[in-house]
Design a protein around this motif. Structure first.
Motif, short mmCIF file in Angstrom:
data_model
loop_
_atom_site.label_atom_id
_atom_site.label_comp_id
_atom_site.label_asym_id
_atom_site.label_seq_id
_atom_site.Cartn_x
_atom_site.Cartn_y
_atom_site.Cartn_z
N UNK A 1 0.81 -1.23 0.00
CA UNK A 1 0.00 0.00 0.00
C UNK A 1 0.84 1.27 0.00
N UNK A 2 2.00 1.22 0.63
CA UNK A 2 2.91 2.38 0.63
C UNK A 2 3.43 2.62 -0.78
N UNK A 3 3.83 1.54 -1.47
CA UNK A 3 4.32 1.67 -2.85
C UNK A 3 3.21 2.14 -3.78
N UNK A 4 1.99 1.65 -3.55
CA UNK A 4 0.85 2.10 -4.38
C UNK A 4 0.55 3.58 -4.12
N UNK A 5 0.68 4.03 -2.87
CA UNK A 5 0.48 5.45 -2.56
C UNK A 5 1.56 6.30 -3.24
N UNK A 6 2.78 5.77 -3.28
CA UNK A 6 3.85 6.49 -3.97
C UNK A 6 3.55 6.58 -5.47
N UNK A 7 2.99 5.51 -6.02
CA UNK A 7 2.61 5.52 -7.44
C UNK A 7 1.54 6.59 -7.70
N UNK A 8 0.55 6.66 -6.83
CA UNK A 8 -0.51 7.66 -6.99
C UNK A 8 0.04 9.07 -6.83
N UNK A 9 0.94 9.26 -5.88
CA UNK A 9 1.58 10.55 -5.70
C UNK A 9 2.30 10.95 -6.99
N UNK A 10 3.01 10.02 -7.58
CA UNK A 10 3.75 10.29 -8.82
C UNK A 10 2.82 10.66 -9.96
N UNK A 11 1.67 10.01 -10.02
CA UNK A 11 0.70 10.33 -11.08
C UNK A 11 0.19 11.76 -10.97
N UNK A 12 0.04 12.25 -9.75
CA UNK A 12 -0.56 13.57 -9.53
C UNK A 12 0.46 14.68 -9.35
N UNK A 13 1.71 14.32 -9.10
CA UNK A 13 2.74 15.33 -8.90
C UNK A 13 3.32 15.73 -10.25
N UNK A 14 3.48 17.02 -10.50
CA UNK A 14 4.02 17.44 -11.81
C UNK A 14 5.41 16.85 -12.05
N UNK A 15 5.63 16.48 -13.28
CA UNK A 15 6.93 15.92 -13.67
C UNK A 15 8.00 17.00 -13.61
N UNK A 16 9.14 16.65 -13.05
CA UNK A 16 10.26 17.58 -12.96
C UNK A 16 11.04 17.55 -14.27
N UNK A 17 11.64 18.66 -14.65
CA UNK A 17 12.44 18.67 -15.88
C UNK A 17 13.61 17.70 -15.82
N UNK A 18 14.10 17.40 -14.64
CA UNK A 18 15.25 16.51 -14.52
C UNK A 18 14.86 15.03 -14.60
N UNK A 19 13.55 14.71 -14.65
CA UNK A 19 13.12 13.31 -14.72
C UNK A 19 13.62 12.61 -15.97
N UNK A 20 13.79 13.36 -17.05
CA UNK A 20 14.24 12.74 -18.31
C UNK A 20 15.75 12.68 -18.43
N UNK A 21 16.45 13.41 -17.56
CA UNK A 21 17.91 13.41 -17.62
C UNK A 21 18.44 12.09 -17.11
N UNK A 22 19.52 11.63 -17.72
CA UNK A 22 20.20 10.45 -17.20
C UNK A 22 21.16 10.92 -16.14
N UNK A 23 21.13 10.25 -15.03
CA UNK A 23 21.99 10.67 -13.91
C UNK A 23 23.13 9.75 -13.77
#
Length: 132
Positions: free
Chosen positions: A110-132
């Protein structure tokens, strides 16, 4: 100039510093859980076991593209060591071993599913596409 300053009127409950930063504080507990699930293949393994109650290593190899046998074995052992996955050896020839989530592993989902839902609703950061 008789405007109310509302931020002075709202009581704020603050936990003592040790409750957050002490050796048994919130940071230590969350850090421990993050360490348990950190690894390129651990989350795919956990989510597959959430979808299927019991899986053999060969099923993981088919379901998770690009995972090597070595990394699968390593991550399954670490997840087992941390108490999130249980290994069941049937003691047969040829060897038959199945993996499933433990009570702790199911409790984490349930914690991981809540994190998934948070990710769906949280705006994507510009650095999400960068390779680190």
């Amino acid at each position: 100039m008789n405007e109310a300053i509302t931020h002075f009127k709202v009581p704020v409950e603050r936990e003592p510093r040790e409750a957050c930063l002490g050796p048994d504080g919130s940071v230590a507990h969350v850090t421990r859980i993050l360490r348990m699930i950190t690894g390129r293949w651990k989350l795919p393994i956990l989510f597959r076991l959430f979808a299927e109650p019991s899986m053999r290593a060969s099923q993981f190899m088919r379901d998770i593209p690009d995972i090597s046998q070595k990394m699968l074995t390593q991550h399954l052992r670490e997840l087992e060591y941390d108490g999130l996955v249980a290994r069941r050896d049937f003691g047969e020839q040829p060897p038959r071993v199945e993996y499933g989530l433990t009570v702790a592993g199911r409790g984490l989902m349930p914690v991981l599913m809540a994190m998934r839902e948070f990710s769906k609703h949280y705006p994507k950061c510009p650095t999400d596409d960068d390779e680190r």
